[in-house]
Design an enzyme around this catalytic site. Structure first.
Site, PDB file in Angstrom:
ATOM      1  N   ASP A   2      -0.983   8.199  -8.213  1.00  0.00           N
ATOM      2  CA  ASP A   2       0.083   7.327  -7.718  1.00  0.00           C
ATOM      3  C   ASP A   2      -0.406   6.358  -6.669  1.00  0.00           C
ATOM      4  O   ASP A   2      -0.243   5.145  -6.788  1.00  0.00           O
ATOM      5  CB  ASP A   2       1.189   8.157  -7.055  1.00  0.00           C
ATOM      6  CG  ASP A   2       2.071   8.835  -8.060  1.00  0.00           C
ATOM      7  OD1 ASP A   2       1.645   8.982  -9.222  1.00  0.00           O
ATOM      8  OD2 ASP A   2       3.178   9.223  -7.665  1.00  0.00           O
ATOM      9  N   SER A  18       6.254  -0.742  -4.759  1.00  0.00           N
ATOM     10  CA  SER A  18       6.378  -1.353  -6.072  1.00  0.00           C
ATOM     11  C   SER A  18       7.517  -0.762  -6.873  1.00  0.00           C
ATOM     12  O   SER A  18       7.777   0.424  -6.833  1.00  0.00           O
ATOM     13  CB  SER A  18       5.092  -1.145  -6.859  1.00  0.00           C
ATOM     14  OG  SER A  18       5.328  -1.384  -8.217  1.00  0.00           O
TER      15      SER A  18
END
Lengths: 380, 380, 380, 380
Positions: A15, A143
């Site tokens: 991630d 994001s």
């Protein structure tokens, strides 16, 4: 030209690696920051990875001692527990990690911080509230990129396997990292003595083998080891997130569970009943604040101060046995005990006149009798 | 000539036998009353003994079903626990026993009630407050006779052995009557499913052998049996009595402990977070009231009503495993679940917009940033 | 031979004079003690009277400054108010008076203390709890002598006239000693500015005539004078005594009422919302403790400490007008204000993004919508 | 083609007229909705204006009776007051208005609602939370148009004059609409008697002229009239908004202030002390919920239910005088009074034995003496 510098809380995993790359692509300079709060991780490999992905700088920070002393210890003093069950381990890690991140951001002149805790969870809130509280001008980009999100979830066994199947699936025993399955744990208990001063542990001793630890980090690590060996502190709960959803949480808190029981016990032994009652309410408030991400807030500072004040006489030793997932309190002693053997004894009358109890009861009954009288009158 | 009639809560033991004789000597007619709330006792022998000591009448009353339904069930709904540890078993027995005693007193035209709970304890208070609340004109004579006191204490192992030696002695394992020592308990768990409706258990099923119970008394007895077999619910604590002393209490609550965990779980699954928070405060209040003897009081009636109201949607099934002194929640399901799998899922965005979280966090941070700003201003 | 020495809280009135004589008759040496806490009284005459009645020694103690600084000021910080209405004036006088009495008893080697607050009231409790808390070995004799009781009551207009006639009689306006009847009070307001530091007043200024006071006693006396002149602070209430009875209380608290409003205002201006909320709960607890006589108790010390901590930034000036029984807040200013003109202004967007509010609202609505969803599902 | 239908809470003023036009321009069909909750407004003119601006339909709804009965009355029962000072008048109007708006939206098949409460205030939150709670699928569009914002502010005297000048300007007396300036109010009081049943007023009588009202709306209107005439219920405060800012609020609540005092009084007279204490905490919670916009939430429903339960015996009459901005309670009477004249009387001993008080005090002192003992031991 750079859009500015971002300090990214980097884990070495997929991630935050994706986020690192994405931030670079967006035109930011990225400073990667790895916090060691005791998790098992290859920090060197993570550093290399961050560098290879384009981090301008990498900070690896050992926060273990400050995590125990400044975050876990106050939670022990508070008997902090969220919704009667969750000992808040991960919740108190966030402000500890984010605090250092803010320090690095200020030092590196970064206007931005970032992290991998996107989505619907509490950790985003805990992280960002801490940053805003300590560095009000900071911004926190993250994001919304669908792909990135998907990857993240796909690799997150916790959410993948458990939130989905809350009604039907029981947690598999290989999920747990720190604790043995109680089924497989030793058939003989370990007996410990924990010594407290001002409500925090100052020494733990294994009563059989004599091993003893006396720094905060060593004490906590030892308790994690013993608790883990005996499968202490596993819970599988449904909890209420700050954002208003219920979610399933599966946690293991071996050392914290031992400390929770030991502290409750020494506190009950040394603290006045009514102080305890008020402090209990403050502890519940404290737990909610921590869970919701308000460690750094005026009210949490206030509550911590008050709780700390309540601990002045919480001092003494607790003996306990750890066995098959359970912590059994065996006894306690304290120079500041409010337990008065003579006063409570049935064959020493001492200062206590049984007639007083009758008066006490009758005065307490005044209200009850009036209530009964009124009920009777109303029925006439 | 008789001074009047006393209804004596008689246990068949030495203490209340002495009181019976003493009351006769003082000139009272004595009605002996034995309450069966599930303790193991030879009621027939006790009846004969009371008669032989001169009781004018003997009542043996089976209160087991009403004890479970009217006293234990509301405590389960409340998650009642005193000072974070004690499940209040004996505390809720007193109002149940005293209520019937008052009924008998009224029926028999007795102006007096009596009991063996003399001294410095909570039980005298619980007993007498109940009597005053339900029968304001009643009187409660008891003896200060030194001999009697001494005999009583000498034969009371609880006080004799435990209160004296709080700091040094660990409780011997043969003290417990209902629970096996976890050391000696089975090496395989029993797995149960408990079904709740309006916050009270309506069925328990043993998932392996299929045994199932569905009346309150049978459910509770079965849970006591399973909990006892696995050594669940033993505690050794220091508690704060209503009269302001600390005392040591050693308790075993096998069935109550299983229910406590199961109810916490189904409640968390079906109750709104904020309702739960308010109800938690009411439950703490309720626990203090019960402990202090105020079951029959306007405030306890009020709190019970409110707690009961909060339980309207607390419905569903909890699966749990009982093993070596521990209760492990395995899963839960409910037609009234507030857990929304889709909402909480990370790969379904659904109705939840991640931007909202950012706004939520920033608004929550307004206060924190102002606080930080002021701190900065003040330092200038 | 003397039975020992008693320090008697002597008022110069009939009640305590009778007690003095009665104590002498019982064989005690009596030390008379008069506390000056600001009441209008002829202390010299009282001293002579005590001596003539046989007091071995007479102490007249001016406690006015310590009463204001150590008892009234913490109550102002707490916004202390009992049952939403009573500002606790007499309640906080008792521990102040009894503390000095204990000091005198210790100094004079007296084993006994006595007072005139017999009967069914709160003052006996406040008095005796303070004595036991500060001098655990002390005893407090008082008479049950019927005559004495009768005389006392016969001469006590407060109880005589008001408790009896609670339903039918309105309080006559000549009952009040410190406050003018608002009917007869001036037709023009006085406008004051009160300056606070750490939650206590440090200066009061009359904005028209420029008079200014800056010691605690002078500030409080001036506020009593202005408040009294305008009839501020009269109440006629039914309150709940600690012993469980309801009684009628008629009080006047002119200066305290002004300070209550002024402190609420400056606190709201300088204290974080959530700190205020927690502190409000502590203030309610504090008020109950004071009312019930627990000023000197571990919990009250704890609560006072916490409240005092909350006052660190409670600093600034409040302008107010006093007129016809009312206090009107006109404005406030503070170097530690958390009021941010720019932030709250509608024409400066500044740091605050209106979109954030929408996110904030939607996240807060998650729970509400789930609740609605469940209600809908259940109806199907 | 229409984007869909919006139900707009229309005031007839400039702001919502602009929003109406803007919504039309954006392509929505607009249904204008005016709620009459007692404000003085020319509803006919507003209707015409809405029609002339292009509203497809106009609803004018008289909500006065339901506002009083379903929103004000529960607040009276709760003694609802935010941060010790604000009686929440505007806060409880929002859910009342928005509820009907949602009903209209459902009936008209509108997917959208809109309102003029933009910006940084509480009203947007109260409005939108209510809509989401009652109609989870609804959307609420509003404009960020700078011009519009500017116009709004320019014409809003409240924000313009007061929020800006919090430290220096006192509120001009012509700001108030419902209340006379106490300076100019009558020189003679009006004396009223308010009768309560289950905690809500059922009749108000003017004791001199005999005028009497007995429907909720008439009672409340009459109290507003009398309170307004005497300048009752003006406050100028700094309050904490839900979004974390402090703002200045200037309010007038004439009828609500009279009811607040009268209800406090009858409640104190008829409600048990401990029930009151618990209910006080619930009332504080209720006030926060209302202020923050959570009238329609599971926790607010729960709290309302509990508070309503507490009011079962709150019944009786309160006499009070209204004069120069102040409400003076003169007396009270009730068939359910818990005030016991005989019990509290000093010359009737009755059932109350003064010795009991001594026992009561000594038992309450056990803890205090132990605390003192420990402090002494620690100093050795």
């Amino acid at each position: 030209m750079s859009k500015g510098t971002v300090v990214l809380a980097y884990s070495g995993g997929l991630d935050t690696s994706c986020i690192l790359v994405w931030l670079k692509e967006q035109g930011y300079d990225v400073v990667a920051y790895l916090a060691n709060i005791g998790q098992s991780e290859d920090f060197e490999a993570a550093q290399k990875k961050a560098e290879s992905l384009g981090a301008k700088k990498v900070f690896i920070e050992d926060l273990r001692a400050e995590f125990v002393e400044e975050f876990i210890w106050p939670s022990v003093q508070a008997n902090a527990i969220y919704e009667d069950r969750y000992l808040l381990g991960t919740s108190i890690a966030r402000p500890c990690i984010a605090r250092r991140q803010v320090q690095i951001a200020k030092q590196e002149g970064a206007q931005y911080v970032s992290h991998g805790a996107t989505g619907k969870g509490n950790d985003q809130i805990r992280f960002e509230l801490t940053c805003y509280a300590l560095y009000p001008e900071v911004k926190a980009p993250w994001s919304m990129d669908a792909n990135l999100m998907h990857i993240r979830l796909f690799t997150n066994p916790d959410y993948k396997h458990f939130n989905r199947s809350i009604n039907s699936n029981h947690a598999p025993s290989d999920l747990y990292l720190m604790t043995k399955n109680p089924d497989d744990s030793p058939n003989h208990p370990d007996v410990l003595e924990i010594e407290f001063n001002r409500g925090v542990p100052v020494r733990v001793t294994h009563l059989k083998d004599g091993r003893s630890e006396d720094t905060p980090l060593d004490i906590f690590s030892f308790l994690n080891e013993i608790g883990g060996k005996h499968g202490v502190g596993r819970i599988d709960i449904v909890e209420n997130r700050f954002i208003g959803m219920k979610s399933r949480g599966i946690y293991e808190t071996p050392g914290g569970t031992i400390l929770y029981h030991a502290h409750l016990d020494i506190e009950a032994f040394t603290m006045d009943r009514e102080v305890r009652r008020i402090k209990q309410g403050l502890g519940i408030k404290f737990s909610e604040l921590i869970y919701n991400g308000f460690w750094y807030s005026p009210e949490c500072e206030f509550v911590r101060h008050c709780i700390s004040k309540s601990q002045e006489n919480v001092e003494g030793k607790v003996q306990l046995s750890v066995f098959k997932g359970q912590v059994y309190i065996l006894g306690r002693e304290s120079p500041k005990s409010l337990y008065n053997e003579e006063l409570v004894s049935m064959d020493v009358q001492g200062d206590y006149d049984p007639c007083d109890a009758s008066g006490f009861i009758r005065v307490n009954a005044v209200r009850l009798r009036e209530h009964c009288r009124l009920q009777g009158d109303l029925k006439k």
